[in-house]
Scaffold this motif. Structure first.
Motif, PDB file in Angstrom:
ATOM      1  N   MET A   1      11.397 -40.999 -25.493  1.00 20.80           N
ATOM      2  CA  MET A   1      11.729 -39.838 -24.679  1.00 20.80           C
ATOM      3  C   MET A   1      10.509 -38.955 -24.488  1.00 20.80           C
ATOM      4  O   MET A   1      10.241 -38.530 -23.384  1.00 20.80           O
ATOM      5  N   ILE A   2       9.784 -38.634 -25.547  1.00 18.77           N
ATOM      6  CA  ILE A   2       8.644 -37.731 -25.441  1.00 18.77           C
ATOM      7  C   ILE A   2       7.355 -38.531 -25.335  1.00 18.77           C
ATOM      8  O   ILE A   2       7.088 -39.401 -26.153  1.00 18.77           O
ATOM      9  N   ASP A   3       6.581 -38.202 -24.344  1.00 22.84           N
ATOM     10  CA  ASP A   3       5.251 -38.773 -24.154  1.00 22.84           C
ATOM     11  C   ASP A   3       4.270 -37.873 -24.896  1.00 22.84           C
ATOM     12  O   ASP A   3       4.069 -36.719 -24.502  1.00 22.84           O
ATOM     13  N   PHE A   4       3.682 -38.375 -25.961  1.00 24.16           N
ATOM     14  CA  PHE A   4       2.794 -37.556 -26.785  1.00 24.16           C
ATOM     15  C   PHE A   4       1.431 -37.322 -26.141  1.00 24.16           C
ATOM     16  O   PHE A   4       0.569 -36.703 -26.737  1.00 24.16           O
ATOM     17  N   GLU A   5       1.256 -37.784 -24.914  1.00 25.15           N
ATOM     18  CA  GLU A   5       0.052 -37.495 -24.121  1.00 25.15           C
ATOM     19  C   GLU A   5       0.372 -36.526 -22.984  1.00 25.15           C
ATOM     20  O   GLU A   5      -0.476 -36.255 -22.136  1.00 25.15           O
ATOM     21  N   LEU A   6       1.603 -36.011 -22.960  1.00 22.92           N
ATOM     22  CA  LEU A   6       2.088 -35.151 -21.886  1.00 22.92           C
ATOM     23  C   LEU A   6       1.217 -33.907 -21.701  1.00 22.92           C
ATOM     24  O   LEU A   6       0.809 -33.269 -22.669  1.00 22.92           O
ATOM     25  N   ARG A   7       0.972 -33.573 -20.457  1.00 23.02           N
ATOM     26  CA  ARG A   7       0.284 -32.338 -20.078  1.00 23.02           C
ATOM     27  C   ARG A   7       1.185 -31.610 -19.094  1.00 23.02           C
ATOM     28  O   ARG A   7       1.724 -32.218 -18.172  1.00 23.02           O
ATOM     29  N   LEU A   8       1.355 -30.323 -19.290  1.00 22.79           N
ATOM     30  CA  LEU A   8       2.129 -29.480 -18.390  1.00 22.79           C
ATOM     31  C   LEU A   8       1.209 -28.388 -17.884  1.00 22.79           C
ATOM     32  O   LEU A   8       0.392 -27.853 -18.647  1.00 22.79           O
ATOM     33  N   SER A  84      15.876 -35.359 -30.695  1.00 24.66           N
ATOM     34  CA  SER A  84      16.959 -36.319 -30.887  1.00 24.66           C
ATOM     35  C   SER A  84      17.232 -36.996 -29.544  1.00 24.66           C
ATOM     36  O   SER A  84      17.920 -36.437 -28.692  1.00 24.66           O
ATOM     37  N   GLU A  85      16.673 -38.185 -29.395  1.00 24.11           N
ATOM     38  CA  GLU A  85      16.861 -38.926 -28.147  1.00 24.11           C
ATOM     39  C   GLU A  85      18.338 -39.252 -27.934  1.00 24.11           C
ATOM     40  O   GLU A  85      18.856 -39.114 -26.828  1.00 24.11           O
ATOM     41  N   ARG A  86      19.004 -39.672 -28.978  1.00 27.37           N
ATOM     42  CA  ARG A  86      20.429 -40.034 -28.884  1.00 27.37           C
ATOM     43  C   ARG A  86      21.270 -38.867 -28.378  1.00 27.37           C
ATOM     44  O   ARG A  86      22.150 -39.031 -27.555  1.00 27.37           O
ATOM     45  N   ASP A  87      20.988 -37.675 -28.893  1.00 30.60           N
ATOM     46  CA  ASP A  87      21.770 -36.494 -28.540  1.00 30.60           C
ATOM     47  C   ASP A  87      21.254 -35.777 -27.300  1.00 30.60           C
ATOM     48  O   ASP A  87      21.834 -34.772 -26.878  1.00 30.60           O
ATOM     49  N   LYS A  88      20.136 -36.249 -26.762  1.00 29.47           N
ATOM     50  CA  LYS A  88      19.529 -35.651 -25.567  1.00 29.47           C
ATOM     51  C   LYS A  88      19.233 -34.160 -25.785  1.00 29.47           C
ATOM     52  O   LYS A  88      19.600 -33.304 -24.992  1.00 29.47           O
ATOM     53  N   ARG A  89      18.552 -33.898 -26.927  1.00 29.85           N
ATOM     54  CA  ARG A  89      18.186 -32.515 -27.225  1.00 29.85           C
ATOM     55  C   ARG A  89      16.856 -32.475 -27.963  1.00 29.85           C
ATOM     56  O   ARG A  89      16.412 -33.465 -28.543  1.00 29.85           O
ATOM     57  N   PHE A 119      14.727 -30.183 -18.695  1.00 25.81           N
ATOM     58  CA  PHE A 119      15.954 -30.353 -17.925  1.00 25.81           C
ATOM     59  C   PHE A 119      15.754 -31.144 -16.631  1.00 25.81           C
ATOM     60  O   PHE A 119      16.621 -31.937 -16.259  1.00 25.81           O
ATOM     61  N   ASP A 120      14.647 -30.951 -15.953  1.00 25.28           N
ATOM     62  CA  ASP A 120      14.444 -31.594 -14.652  1.00 25.28           C
ATOM     63  C   ASP A 120      13.840 -32.989 -14.763  1.00 25.28           C
ATOM     64  O   ASP A 120      14.104 -33.838 -13.918  1.00 25.28           O
ATOM     65  N   ILE A 121      13.036 -33.246 -15.772  1.00 20.25           N
ATOM     66  CA  ILE A 121      12.393 -34.555 -15.927  1.00 20.25           C
ATOM     67  C   ILE A 121      13.106 -35.396 -16.995  1.00 20.25           C
ATOM     68  O   ILE A 121      13.513 -36.522 -16.733  1.00 20.25           O
ATOM     69  N   LEU A 122      13.262 -34.841 -18.193  1.00 20.85           N
ATOM     70  CA  LEU A 122      13.895 -35.586 -19.285  1.00 20.85           C
ATOM     71  C   LEU A 122      15.415 -35.619 -19.182  1.00 20.85           C
ATOM     72  O   LEU A 122      16.060 -36.429 -19.845  1.00 20.85           O
ATOM     73  N   GLU A 123      15.986 -34.711 -18.389  1.00 25.41           N
ATOM     74  CA  GLU A 123      17.433 -34.607 -18.203  1.00 25.41           C
ATOM     75  C   GLU A 123      18.172 -34.440 -19.530  1.00 25.41           C
ATOM     76  O   GLU A 123      19.180 -35.093 -19.806  1.00 25.41           O
ATOM     77  N   LEU A 124      17.648 -33.524 -20.360  1.00 26.17           N
ATOM     78  CA  LEU A 124      18.282 -33.245 -21.644  1.00 26.17           C
ATOM     79  C   LEU A 124      19.577 -32.473 -21.449  1.00 26.17           C
ATOM     80  O   LEU A 124      19.794 -31.830 -20.424  1.00 26.17           O
ATOM     81  N   GLU A 125      20.424 -32.521 -22.455  1.00 26.50           N
ATOM     82  CA  GLU A 125      21.678 -31.770 -22.462  1.00 26.50           C
ATOM     83  C   GLU A 125      21.521 -30.399 -23.104  1.00 26.50           C
ATOM     84  O   GLU A 125      22.275 -29.488 -22.801  1.00 26.50           O
ATOM     85  N   ARG A 126      20.520 -30.277 -23.998  1.00 24.81           N
ATOM     86  CA  ARG A 126      20.401 -29.048 -24.799  1.00 24.81           C
ATOM     87  C   ARG A 126      18.956 -28.850 -25.225  1.00 24.81           C
ATOM     88  O   ARG A 126      18.281 -29.800 -25.619  1.00 24.81           O
ATOM     89  N   VAL A 127      18.503 -27.596 -25.153  1.00 21.81           N
ATOM     90  CA  VAL A 127      17.212 -27.202 -25.718  1.00 21.81           C
ATOM     91  C   VAL A 127      17.493 -26.065 -26.694  1.00 21.81           C
ATOM     92  O   VAL A 127      18.183 -25.098 -26.366  1.00 21.81           O
ATOM     93  N   GLU A 128      16.959 -26.218 -27.908  1.00 27.61           N
ATOM     94  CA  GLU A 128      17.191 -25.248 -28.977  1.00 27.61           C
ATOM     95  C   GLU A 128      15.941 -24.417 -29.236  1.00 27.61           C
ATOM     96  O   GLU A 128      14.824 -24.878 -29.000  1.00 27.61           O
TER      97      GLU A 128
END
Length: 186
Positions: A1-8, A84-89, A119-128
């Motif tokens: 799920m997470i790209d550890f080379e990600l740049r924003l 948590s990839e399984r939980d999308k959070r 939310f727009d790229i990873l399409e997660l359900e929750r951010v804490e």
């Protein structure tokens, strides 16, 4: 799920993965012990900054360095963690800014970049998010971006100077994201 080379990035800020060679340069921002009153580590020494960074270098969290694109200087750090990839959070946290960059809307820009990715790229359900119940500035910042207060975990985390922190949790859900964007003019 997470790209550890990600740049924003946006027009003014670049968030890129923290590298070992960044740590000495961050010392210009971390040397004031007062900055760490509400933080789990006192990053005012290089040794403590290295210890704090270890989970990032072991890919347990994606720790970003926040860079001012205008002058190339670091302003602070933030991270994606507790993934948590399984939980999308995941959790957005481990955020700090040098004193000179606080109160200038930088944290808001950082959160916008990170939440948009979640939310727009990873399409997660929750951010804490979580913070010290005593950290009113952080709590207000989280409320200002539309995060919902969820509750307090008592005596949850060991802080600097051996204090036990009551931790307050916040979140933004996928179903709330369009409202958060609209209310923040994102």
């Amino acid at each position: 799920m997470i790209d550890f080379e990600l740049r924003l990035e946006n027009e003014t800020l670049l968030l890129r993965p923290l590298e070992g060679q960044d740590l000495p340069g961050l010392m210009n921002l971390t040397s004031e012990p007062d900055l760490w009153r509400f933080y789990t580590h006192d990053l005012s020494t290089l040794e403590s900054l290295i210890a704090w960074s270890k989970p990032a270098f072991e890919k347990q969290r994606l720790q970003f360095i926040i860079i001012d694109k205008g002058n190339g200087l670091p302003m602070g750090c933030t991270a994606f963690g507790n993934i948590s990839e399984r939980d999308k959070r995941l959790e957005i946290g481990w955020t700090w800014l040098g004193k000179a960059y606080q109160g200038k809307g930088i944290n808001n820009q950082v959160k916008r970049l990170m939440l948009s990715h979640c939310f727009d790229i990873l399409e997660l359900e929750r951010v804490e998010f979580k913070t010290d119940v005593l950290n009113i500035q952080a709590r207000n910042s989280l409320k200002n971006i539309g995060a919902i207060e969820e509750g307090v975990l008592r005596s949850h985390t060991l802080m600097t100077k051996e204090r036990r922190r009551d931790t307050i949790y916040y979140s933004i859900l996928k179903s709330e994201w369009n409202y958060v964007k609209r209310e923040n003019d994102w």
